[in-house]
Design a protein around this motif. Sequence first.
Motif, PDB file in Angstrom:
ATOM      1  N   GLN A  62      39.909  43.387  41.640  1.00 18.72           N
ATOM      2  CA  GLN A  62      40.855  44.379  41.231  1.00 18.72           C
ATOM      3  C   GLN A  62      40.262  45.838  41.327  1.00 18.72           C
ATOM      4  OE1 GLN A  62      43.691  42.367  41.350  1.00 18.72           O
ATOM      5  NE2 GLN A  62      44.215  43.889  39.824  1.00 18.72           N
ATOM      6  N   ASN A  63      39.297  45.989  40.526  1.00 19.17           N
ATOM      7  CA  ASN A  63      38.600  47.305  40.496  1.00 19.17           C
ATOM      8  C   ASN A  63      36.965  47.201  40.164  1.00 19.17           C
ATOM      9  OD1 ASN A  63      38.478  47.316  37.874  1.00 19.17           O
ATOM     10  ND2 ASN A  63      40.682  47.422  38.096  1.00 19.17           N
ATOM     11  N   PRO A  64      36.200  48.115  40.171  1.00 24.78           N
ATOM     12  CA  PRO A  64      34.849  48.177  39.685  1.00 24.78           C
ATOM     13  C   PRO A  64      34.805  47.733  38.228  1.00 24.78           C
ATOM     14  CG  PRO A  64      35.183  50.252  41.162  1.00 24.78           C
ATOM     15  CD  PRO A  64      36.449  49.729  40.697  1.00 24.78           C
ATOM     16  N   SER A  65      35.662  47.828  37.312  1.00 16.52           N
ATOM     17  CA  SER A  65      35.487  47.699  36.012  1.00 16.52           C
ATOM     18  C   SER A  65      35.648  46.204  35.607  1.00 16.52           C
ATOM     19  CB  SER A  65      36.573  48.499  35.330  1.00 16.52           C
ATOM     20  OG  SER A  65      36.364  49.842  35.402  1.00 16.52           O
ATOM     21  N   THR A  66      36.749  45.577  36.536  1.00 15.55           N
ATOM     22  CA  THR A  66      37.036  44.124  36.116  1.00 15.55           C
ATOM     23  C   THR A  66      36.314  43.076  37.106  1.00 15.55           C
ATOM     24  OG1 THR A  66      39.128  44.399  37.670  1.00 15.55           O
ATOM     25  CG2 THR A  66      39.251  44.727  35.136  1.00 15.55           C
ATOM     26  N   GLY A  67      36.099  43.729  38.515  1.00 19.12           N
ATOM     27  CA  GLY A  67      35.388  42.595  39.495  1.00 19.12           C
ATOM     28  C   GLY A  67      36.906  41.587  39.710  1.00 19.12           C
ATOM     29  N   VAL A  68      36.403  40.715  40.206  1.00 16.86           N
ATOM     30  CA  VAL A  68      37.228  39.508  40.656  1.00 16.86           C
ATOM     31  C   VAL A  68      37.750  38.835  39.437  1.00 16.86           C
ATOM     32  CG1 VAL A  68      37.480  37.489  42.114  1.00 16.86           C
ATOM     33  CG2 VAL A  68      36.022  39.095  42.868  1.00 16.86           C
ATOM     34  N   VAL A  69      38.971  38.811  39.084  1.00 18.92           N
ATOM     35  CA  VAL A  69      39.727  38.136  37.999  1.00 18.92           C
ATOM     36  C   VAL A  69      40.838  37.324  38.539  1.00 18.92           C
ATOM     37  CG1 VAL A  69      39.133  39.954  36.487  1.00 18.92           C
ATOM     38  CG2 VAL A  69      41.053  40.417  37.880  1.00 18.92           C
ATOM     39  N   GLU A  70      41.229  36.474  37.661  1.00 15.82           N
ATOM     40  CA  GLU A  70      42.528  35.643  37.690  1.00 15.82           C
ATOM     41  C   GLU A  70      43.474  36.051  36.421  1.00 15.82           C
ATOM     42  OE1 GLU A  70      44.156  31.227  37.673  1.00 15.82           O
ATOM     43  OE2 GLU A  70      41.913  31.576  37.411  1.00 15.82           O
ATOM     44  N   LYS A  71      44.498  36.813  36.859  1.00 16.19           N
ATOM     45  CA  LYS A  71      45.595  37.343  35.975  1.00 16.19           C
ATOM     46  C   LYS A  71      47.025  36.803  36.302  1.00 16.19           C
ATOM     47  CE  LYS A  71      42.530  40.030  33.945  1.00 16.19           C
ATOM     48  NZ  LYS A  71      42.341  40.040  32.343  1.00 16.19           N
ATOM     49  N   PRO A  72      47.745  36.993  35.287  1.00 16.76           N
ATOM     50  CA  PRO A  72      49.204  36.532  35.477  1.00 16.76           C
ATOM     51  C   PRO A  72      49.947  37.937  36.251  1.00 16.76           C
ATOM     52  CG  PRO A  72      48.780  37.488  33.247  1.00 16.76           C
ATOM     53  CD  PRO A  72      47.415  37.087  33.866  1.00 16.76           C
ATOM     54  N   LEU A  73      51.017  37.500  36.812  1.00 13.72           N
ATOM     55  CA  LEU A  73      51.798  38.403  37.621  1.00 13.72           C
ATOM     56  C   LEU A  73      52.030  39.646  36.713  1.00 13.72           C
ATOM     57  CD1 LEU A  73      53.828  36.171  40.020  1.00 13.72           C
ATOM     58  CD2 LEU A  73      51.907  37.452  40.438  1.00 13.72           C
TER      59      LEU A  73
END
Length: 272
Positions: free
Chosen positions: A249-260
Amino acid sequence: MSHTAHIRSHRKPRRSATTSIAVRAGVAGGVLSMAAAGASATAFAAESTTQTLELPTLSADLGSQVAESADAMQQAAANYQLQAERDAAATKAAKQAKADLAEAKKKAEAKKKAEEARKAAAEEAASRSAERATLSASASASVSTSASTSSSTATGSAAAVIAFVKAQVGDAYVSGGTGPNSWDCSGLVQAAFSQIGVDLPRVSQDQSTAGTQVSLSNLQPGDILYWGGAGSAYHVAVYVGDGMFVGAQNPSTGVVEKPLSYDPPTGAVRVL
């Protein structure tokens, strides 16, 4: 009896010779005393006048001494000023040295913490690599045991893609990153599909048109989600099923699994 017998004579009595001499001597003595006093006063006055008017003459030697004294005073003042400047410089240098030492300690501490963080990240990456290998083996087994030829191959390939992106959850986001421990959005998607032999373009704009456009209401696991217009997308991720996606996603979250619902995409393409 004569008629003048009782009338006193108006003639002055004659002085005796002795009296005249005494008077004359007294007069002469007085005159001499006055003369002596006058002479003494004249001499004293003359002497006093001479002493009062005698002023010291400024000789060449005395003038030279005065000049040397002035030069010495000027040199002493210059020396005092130079010493004051040296003292101020020494004080400033001491303060700067103290500040430099504090900065050096701060940098050393930051370097130490960075090294510790690097070691921790390396250990975590090694753990993830082992997990990745396990998931890949599991996905391969799933592909080999599928019953249907066409549909099960697609499902099996999608499972391998999904297993790969989920294994990267927690990795860092770095612009231009293509792994193995840091990614940007399109770098992660490209690497995931390369695991099953699908060669995708590198950037999100091109990936948003790499397959068949599908409705967001008809998504399947393994579809590529994009944000922005098709051909001009600024972000991509992989749909993993059950209303969830995985993306860098971005530098703050890194690689994440999220709902749509976390960040609704604009569209999707299907390449499997």
